[in-house]
Write a protein that holds these residues in place. Structure first.
Motif, PDB file in Angstrom:
ATOM      1  N   SER A   1      39.419  24.456  37.310  1.00 55.24           N
ATOM      2  CA  SER A   1      39.990  23.523  37.055  1.00 55.24           C
ATOM      3  C   SER A   1      41.508  23.235  36.311  1.00 55.24           C
ATOM      4  O   SER A   1      41.382  24.164  35.206  1.00 55.24           O
ATOM      5  CB  SER A   1      38.958  22.759  36.222  1.00 55.24           C
ATOM      6  OG  SER A   1      39.410  21.319  35.636  1.00 55.24           O
ATOM      7  N   GLY A   2      42.189  22.413  36.757  1.00 48.30           N
ATOM      8  CA  GLY A   2      43.451  22.515  35.928  1.00 48.30           C
ATOM      9  C   GLY A   2      44.559  21.936  36.921  1.00 48.30           C
ATOM     10  O   GLY A   2      44.391  21.242  38.025  1.00 48.30           O
ATOM     11  N   THR A   3      45.801  21.935  36.222  1.00 46.89           N
ATOM     12  CA  THR A   3      47.200  21.670  37.168  1.00 46.89           C
ATOM     13  C   THR A   3      47.180  22.406  38.246  1.00 46.89           C
ATOM     14  O   THR A   3      46.489  23.668  38.252  1.00 46.89           O
ATOM     15  CB  THR A   3      48.571  21.723  36.252  1.00 46.89           C
ATOM     16  OG1 THR A   3      48.581  23.213  35.834  1.00 46.89           O
ATOM     17  CG2 THR A   3      48.087  21.023  35.141  1.00 46.89           C
ATOM     18  N   VAL A   4      47.983  22.142  39.206  1.00 47.29           N
ATOM     19  CA  VAL A   4      47.921  23.152  40.492  1.00 47.29           C
ATOM     20  C   VAL A   4      48.406  24.313  40.109  1.00 47.29           C
ATOM     21  O   VAL A   4      48.014  25.571  40.804  1.00 47.29           O
ATOM     22  CB  VAL A   4      48.931  22.375  41.563  1.00 47.29           C
ATOM     23  CG1 VAL A   4      50.410  22.178  41.018  1.00 47.29           C
ATOM     24  CG2 VAL A   4      48.866  22.996  42.949  1.00 47.29           C
ATOM     25  N   GLU A   5      49.468  24.548  39.130  1.00 50.35           N
ATOM     26  CA  GLU A   5      49.976  26.002  38.760  1.00 50.35           C
ATOM     27  C   GLU A   5      48.774  26.770  38.293  1.00 50.35           C
ATOM     28  O   GLU A   5      48.643  27.805  38.404  1.00 50.35           O
ATOM     29  CB  GLU A   5      51.050  25.839  37.908  1.00 50.35           C
ATOM     30  CG  GLU A   5      52.462  25.302  38.323  1.00 50.35           C
ATOM     31  CD  GLU A   5      52.481  23.985  38.245  1.00 50.35           C
ATOM     32  OE1 GLU A   5      51.629  23.123  37.540  1.00 50.35           O
ATOM     33  OE2 GLU A   5      53.370  23.197  38.917  1.00 50.35           O
TER      34      GLU A   5
ATOM     35  N   ASP B   1      47.362  30.340  39.763  1.00 48.93           N
ATOM     36  CA  ASP B   1      47.353  31.472  38.904  1.00 48.93           C
ATOM     37  C   ASP B   1      45.834  32.102  38.784  1.00 48.93           C
ATOM     38  O   ASP B   1      45.703  32.979  39.321  1.00 48.93           O
ATOM     39  CB  ASP B   1      47.796  31.138  37.419  1.00 48.93           C
ATOM     40  CG  ASP B   1      49.188  30.878  37.081  1.00 48.93           C
ATOM     41  OD1 ASP B   1      50.000  31.201  38.229  1.00 48.93           O
ATOM     42  OD2 ASP B   1      49.490  30.271  36.092  1.00 48.93           O
ATOM     43  N   ARG B   2      45.055  31.153  38.828  1.00 54.41           N
ATOM     44  CA  ARG B   2      43.539  31.562  38.675  1.00 54.41           C
ATOM     45  C   ARG B   2      42.947  32.136  40.137  1.00 54.41           C
ATOM     46  O   ARG B   2      42.503  33.121  39.922  1.00 54.41           O
ATOM     47  CB  ARG B   2      42.806  30.452  38.160  1.00 54.41           C
ATOM     48  CG  ARG B   2      41.214  30.816  37.993  1.00 54.41           C
ATOM     49  CD  ARG B   2      40.915  31.812  36.831  1.00 54.41           C
ATOM     50  NE  ARG B   2      39.538  32.340  36.924  1.00 54.41           N
ATOM     51  CZ  ARG B   2      39.073  33.148  36.341  1.00 54.41           C
ATOM     52  NH1 ARG B   2      39.909  34.278  36.052  1.00 54.41           N
ATOM     53  NH2 ARG B   2      37.854  33.612  36.178  1.00 54.41           N
TER      54      ARG B   2
ATOM     55  N   GLU C   1      42.989  39.334  42.872  1.00 56.50           N
ATOM     56  CA  GLU C   1      43.252  40.568  42.322  1.00 56.50           C
ATOM     57  C   GLU C   1      42.022  41.055  41.873  1.00 56.50           C
ATOM     58  O   GLU C   1      41.842  42.650  41.936  1.00 56.50           O
ATOM     59  CB  GLU C   1      44.367  40.511  41.351  1.00 56.50           C
ATOM     60  CG  GLU C   1      45.794  39.827  41.760  1.00 56.50           C
ATOM     61  CD  GLU C   1      46.364  40.619  43.046  1.00 56.50           C
ATOM     62  OE1 GLU C   1      46.089  41.907  43.081  1.00 56.50           O
ATOM     63  OE2 GLU C   1      46.900  39.872  43.681  1.00 56.50           O
ATOM     64  N   ALA C   2      41.310  40.643  41.061  1.00 58.46           N
ATOM     65  CA  ALA C   2      40.093  41.066  40.142  1.00 58.46           C
ATOM     66  C   ALA C   2      39.102  41.494  41.050  1.00 58.46           C
ATOM     67  O   ALA C   2      38.227  42.418  40.529  1.00 58.46           O
ATOM     68  CB  ALA C   2      39.810  39.955  39.230  1.00 58.46           C
TER      69      ALA C   2
ATOM     70  N   ARG D   1      54.583  30.672  46.252  1.00 60.50           N
ATOM     71  CA  ARG D   1      54.129  32.147  46.043  1.00 60.50           C
ATOM     72  C   ARG D   1      54.086  33.140  46.845  1.00 60.50           C
ATOM     73  O   ARG D   1      53.716  34.315  46.635  1.00 60.50           O
ATOM     74  CB  ARG D   1      53.119  32.163  45.121  1.00 60.50           C
ATOM     75  CG  ARG D   1      53.161  31.173  44.025  1.00 60.50           C
ATOM     76  CD  ARG D   1      51.861  31.006  43.060  1.00 60.50           C
ATOM     77  NE  ARG D   1      51.919  30.149  42.185  1.00 60.50           N
ATOM     78  CZ  ARG D   1      51.217  29.977  41.008  1.00 60.50           C
ATOM     79  NH1 ARG D   1      50.500  31.082  40.559  1.00 60.50           N
ATOM     80  NH2 ARG D   1      51.271  29.275  40.058  1.00 60.50           N
ATOM     81  N   GLY D   2      54.163  32.775  48.310  1.00 59.93           N
ATOM     82  CA  GLY D   2      54.290  33.753  49.416  1.00 59.93           C
ATOM     83  C   GLY D   2      52.733  34.336  49.762  1.00 59.93           C
ATOM     84  O   GLY D   2      52.349  35.342  50.111  1.00 59.93           O
TER      85      GLY D   2
END
Ligand SMILES: Cc1cc2nc3c(=O)[nH]c(=O)nc-3n(C[C@H](O)[C@H](O)[C@H](O)COP(=O)(O)O)c2cc1C
Length: 458
Positions: free
Chosen positions: A371-375, A379-380, A386-387, A418-419
């Motif tokens: 939950s958060g802003t689009v950025e 990121d998450r 990745e993780a 971000r590709g």
């Protein structure tokens, strides 16, 4: 892991699928699941967002473990009422060109012959955009709807599923040579009969003579999706699946499941890149952090704790209404979803039953709740990929189609920047979209390929 993230939209032809209690939200169109307009508009939205596919879950029984009755499920709309997932696909396919459709069908109760024909029909109508989510079922009363006296035990369900798939592969890959249909108007020959074969299957659970009644469809065998996570389930996935839903609440567990699956696909000769692993994810996006927080609190305020307990009762076989707060629970192999029973009894053993209930109903401690802003969300999402080594996500809804709308309008453009997300559909069959450059048919390393030419063709 592929650079471009894959997104499936998690849907079900029902009122309350995963996040229970939210159908009452004034902006939720969930109760419109009986309207063709809801499905058509949702499919168009997902295609605008360049999703891989809409994934349609299904069950063919009721949730009746909680309080020893199905009443709570019926009252709260927990996967009942629940309509057929196959029948909404043609309407959605008619208004889209590229979106895939993954339809769930259980191998425990019905005939492989009829299912193979239905899926071939859809693969034709969609020009190769169909996947089959192969499930073995976990609700005991489903068995009684199909003439069985009781639920088939967990590992036997997987044994039946293996044979069900064997029959299906024989019909899809071996019964008709791919060039059997000649459509020769001058000689008035539609199909060369030398290229259509009986499969003569006589097995432990099924006897099917053939031939398949459908001519070869664009993908032949539809894309195979699966979500097994028990020992038997993982092996089944490694042998058969192309898309696997790995569902767990911690990054470490999902990473382990993904690694196990890739090891297993390698061991069975399909290679490490034979599957696309997809993790379930819950996303709430706001224009600002404050808005994301408000939206999260709004959906959490409506959550139906009893609804989640009904759901988990069906999943694990444990009636949480009869369990004390601090009670510990043992894994007993209750015959529902074994991996789910194992995970929840493990947690209850360490921390008591209330811990399990809290974890289930409040996603804020869940590593796949974002939950958060689009950025922040982007990121998450990248961090999770990745993780864990997953190739993409199965997007769970809070609001229908509001959750999808937010992702399509906000997250997709950010991931594109971000590709990490496609900017157009370049492949038209679902299989090619999952595995670009490998063609629309199953590769030679898949067990289904062994049936090509096996019945006197090619
Ligand atoms: C994302 C996801 C979707 C699923 N959808 C269904 C479904 O629609 N119908 C069903 O009977 N089971 C469904 N399942 C349950 C799986 O088929 C399977 O039983 C479960 O993942 C546990 O695997 P196991 O039986 O190997 O323990 C789903 C599981 C996951 C993770």
């Amino acid at each position: 892991m592929s650079q471009l993230l894959h997104f499936n939209a998690f849907e079900m032809n029902t009122v309350s699928h995963i996040n229970h209690g939210l159908w009452v939200h004034p902006e939720n169109r969930r109760h419109e699941y009986t309207d063709i307009e809801y499905w058509v508009e949702t499919a168009q939205l997902l295609e605008r967002g360049l999703f891989d596919a809409m994934f349609l879950a299904d069950v063919v029984g009721t949730y009746s473990v909680y309080r020893g009755s199905r009443d709570a499920a019926v009252e709260r709309g927990i996967q009942i009422p629940n309509n057929d997932p196959f029948l909404i696909v043609p309407a959605m396919a008619a208004v889209t060109k590229d979106l895939g459709f993954a339809v769930t069908f259980a191998t425990t109760y019905e005939s492989p012959f009829a299912n193979a024909r239905r899926l071939s029909t859809l693969d034709h109508l969609t020009k190769g955009r169909i996947a089959w989510n192969v499930v073995t079922g976990y609700l005991p009363d489903a068995a009684k709807n199909f003439g069985l006296s009781e639920q088939v035990t967990h590992d036997v369900r997987y044994e039946v599923a293996e044979e069900f798939l064997e029959v299906s592969y024989k019909l899809w890959e071996g019964s008709w040579d791919r060039d059997a249909v000649v459509r020769d108007r001058e000689r008035a020959i539609y199909t060369d009969p030398r290229k259509v074969h009986e499969i003569g299957h006589v097995g432990k659970y099924f006897t099917v003579d053939g031939p398949h009644l459908s001519e070869p469809s664009p993908q032949g065998t539809p894309v195979i999706y699966q979500a097994g996570s028990s020992g038997a389930g993982k092996l089944f996935a490694a042998n058969n699946a192309e898309g696997v839903f790995v569902s767990s609440r911690t990054l470490a567990e999902v990473a382990k499941n993904v690694a196990d699956l890739r090891d297993l696909t390698e061991q069975v000769g399909r290679g490490r890149d034979a599957i696309r692993a997809l993790a379930s994810i819950n996303i709430v996006i706001g224009e600002t952090e404050a808005e994301a927080k408000r939206k999260t609190e709004e959906v959490l305020a409506l959550r139906d704790v009893h609804g989640y307990l009904v759901h988990i009762g069906g999943g694990t076989g444990i009636d949480f209404s009869a369990v004390g707060k601090n009670e510990t629970l043992e894994f007993r192999g209750r015959g529902h979803i074994e991996s789910s029973e194992a995970a929840h009894t493990r947690d209850a053993k360490a921390n008591g039953a209330q811990f399990v209930i809290d974890k289930l109903t409040d996603p804020r401690g869940d590593e796949f709740f974002v939950s958060g802003t689009v950025e922040q969300v982007a990121d998450r999402v990248e961090e999770i990929a990745e993780a864990t080594g997953v190739d993409g996500f199965n997007l769970v809804q809070y609001l229908s189609p509001g959750t999808f709308t937010d992702v399509v309008e906000m997250l997709v453009p950010e991931l594109q920047k971000r590709g990490r997300y496609r900017t157009e559909y370049t492949e038209h069959t679902l299989r090619e979209r999952l595995f670009p450059g490998r063609g629309s048919q199953l590769p030679a390393t898949h067990p289904a390929a062994a049936y090509r030419g096996a019945f006197g063709g090619e």
